[in-house]
Design an enzyme around this catalytic site. Structure first.
Site, PDB file in Angstrom:
ATOM      1  N   LYS A 182       0.830  -1.216   0.000  1.00  0.00           N
ATOM      2  CA  LYS A 182       0.000   0.000   0.000  1.00  0.00           C
ATOM      3  C   LYS A 182       0.866   1.268   0.000  1.00  0.00           C
ATOM      4  CE  LYS A 182      -3.973  -2.260   2.183  1.00  0.00           C
ATOM      5  NZ  LYS A 182      -5.019  -2.138   3.258  1.00  0.00           N
TER       6      LYS A 182
ATOM      7  N   TYR B  59     -12.516  -1.912  -3.700  1.00  0.00           N
ATOM      8  CA  TYR B  59     -13.028  -2.021  -2.326  1.00  0.00           C
ATOM      9  C   TYR B  59     -14.550  -1.871  -2.264  1.00  0.00           C
ATOM     10  CZ  TYR B  59      -8.308  -2.071  -0.322  1.00  0.00           C
ATOM     11  OH  TYR B  59      -7.025  -2.412   0.046  1.00  0.00           O
TER      12      TYR B  59
ATOM     13  N   ASN C 193      -2.130   0.284   6.665  1.00  0.00           N
ATOM     14  CA  ASN C 193      -1.592  -0.954   7.220  1.00  0.00           C
ATOM     15  C   ASN C 193      -0.712  -1.741   6.251  1.00  0.00           C
ATOM     16  OD1 ASN C 193      -3.622  -1.847   5.593  1.00  0.00           O
ATOM     17  ND2 ASN C 193      -4.773  -2.924   7.173  1.00  0.00           N
TER      18      ASN C 193
ATOM     19  N   HIS D 176      -2.108  -5.449   1.456  1.00  0.00           N
ATOM     20  CA  HIS D 176      -3.380  -6.142   1.234  1.00  0.00           C
ATOM     21  C   HIS D 176      -3.115  -7.613   0.976  1.00  0.00           C
ATOM     22  CE1 HIS D 176      -7.343  -7.084  -0.487  1.00  0.00           C
ATOM     23  NE2 HIS D 176      -6.689  -7.752  -1.411  1.00  0.00           N
TER      24      HIS D 176
ATOM     25  N   GLU E   2      -9.345 -10.341  -7.919  1.00  0.00           N
ATOM     26  CA  GLU E   2      -8.423  -9.227  -7.682  1.00  0.00           C
ATOM     27  C   GLU E   2      -7.205  -9.304  -8.603  1.00  0.00           C
ATOM     28  OE1 GLU E   2      -9.795  -8.791  -3.001  1.00  0.00           O
ATOM     29  OE2 GLU E   2      -7.761  -9.457  -3.443  1.00  0.00           O
TER      30      GLU E   2
HETATM   31  N1  UDP Z   1      -9.807  -0.367   7.150  1.00  0.00           N
HETATM   32  C1  UDP Z   1      -9.889   0.829   7.829  1.00  0.00           C
HETATM   33  N2  UDP Z   1     -10.609   0.860   9.014  1.00  0.00           N
HETATM   34  C2  UDP Z   1     -11.242  -0.230   9.493  1.00  0.00           C
HETATM   35  C3  UDP Z   1     -11.164  -1.436   8.789  1.00  0.00           C
HETATM   36  C4  UDP Z   1     -10.432  -1.483   7.613  1.00  0.00           C
HETATM   37  O1  UDP Z   1      -9.330   1.837   7.415  1.00  0.00           O
HETATM   38  O2  UDP Z   1     -11.890  -0.136  10.558  1.00  0.00           O
HETATM   39  C5  UDP Z   1      -9.043  -0.422   5.890  1.00  0.00           C
HETATM   40  C6  UDP Z   1      -7.690  -1.110   6.050  1.00  0.00           C
HETATM   41  O3  UDP Z   1      -6.753  -0.488   5.167  1.00  0.00           O
HETATM   42  C7  UDP Z   1      -8.008  -2.516   5.605  1.00  0.00           C
HETATM   43  C8  UDP Z   1      -8.991  -2.259   4.459  1.00  0.00           C
HETATM   44  O4  UDP Z   1      -9.774  -1.163   4.909  1.00  0.00           O
HETATM   45  O5  UDP Z   1      -6.863  -3.226   5.189  1.00  0.00           O
HETATM   46  C9  UDP Z   1      -9.906  -3.420   4.115  1.00  0.00           C
HETATM   47  O6  UDP Z   1     -10.551  -3.850   5.304  1.00  0.00           O
HETATM   48  P1  UDP Z   1     -10.693  -5.405   5.625  1.00  0.00           P
HETATM   49  O7  UDP Z   1     -11.661  -5.533   6.766  1.00  0.00           O
HETATM   50  O8  UDP Z   1     -11.001  -6.160   4.370  1.00  0.00           O
HETATM   51  O9  UDP Z   1      -9.233  -5.779   6.186  1.00  0.00           O
HETATM   52  P2  UDP Z   1      -8.079  -6.688   5.550  1.00  0.00           P
HETATM   53  O10 UDP Z   1      -8.738  -7.798   4.782  1.00  0.00           O
HETATM   54  O11 UDP Z   1      -7.248  -5.769   4.678  1.00  0.00           O
HETATM   55  O12 UDP Z   1      -7.290  -7.190   6.738  1.00  0.00           O
HETATM   56 MG    MG Z   2     -10.191  -7.736   3.319  1.00  0.00          MG
END
Ligand code: UDP
Ligand code: MG
Length: 139
Positions: A11, A51, A114, A117, A128
């Site tokens: 990212k 997303y 974070n 991905h 994807e």
């Molecule tokens: N995210 C965020 N706040 C939240 C949850 C998710 O900003 O409370 C962002 C974060 O960058 C995350 C992405 O949205 O990686 C997608 O969320 P997901 O729940 O799919 O998490 P992941 O699969 O990436 O662990």
């Molecule tokens: Mg996810």
């Protein structure tokens, strides 16, 4: 069709913080073979589509803004049990909850920013990967 492939993006936070090389090293060191790779920048439309599943979530606009803020590195990775093993390698979404040694523990700065991905299913890995790479760009 189930595969042994997953999709990842390094990212914008990790790219701008200079962590591309270290993260690709962790990925290779964990036994993943890189079968597609590119550095690119998502448009707003790209990030909204990628997303879309999160479009009703309160963090959606912030997520799209962050993901379009700078270049990313997209890749398709191959390994037995790729999706699950890669989710373990990257760690929990919130870096404060990510296990020691995981990519998010090492390189993420916050829940939103974070670092990386990882696809959450074989079906999403295929979707994807196709979103970012044509068939001839996946080896
Ligand atoms: N995210 C965020 N706040 C939240 C949850 C998710 O900003 O409370 C962002 C974060 O960058 C995350 C992405 O949205 O990686 C997608 O969320 P997901 O729940 O799919 O998490 P992941 O699969 O990436 O662990
Ligand atoms: Mg996810």
């Amino acid at each position: 069709m189930l595969t042994n492939r997953t999709f990842t993006m390094i990212k914008p936070d990790a790219v701008s913080n200079g962590h591309i090389g270290a993260i690709l090293g962790k990925i290779a060191g964990a036994g993943f073979r890189i079968v597609a790779l590119k550095m690119t920048q998502l448009t707003k439309a790209d990030a909204e589509a990628f997303y879309a599943v999160h479009s009703e979530r309160p963090f959606f606009n912030e997520l799209v803004s962050f993901m379009t803020s700078g270049p990313i590195v997209a890749a398709v990775l191959e390994k037995e049990n790729a999706v699950n093993d890669f989710r373990i390698l990257i760690g929990a979404t919130n870096p404060n909850e990510a296990a020691e040694g995981t990519i998010r523990k090492l390189f993420a700065t916050s829940m939103g920013e974070n670092a990386i991905h990882g696809s959450d299913s074989d079906e999403n890995a295929a979707l994807e990967s196709a979103f970012h790479f044509s068939a001839t760009e996946q080896f």
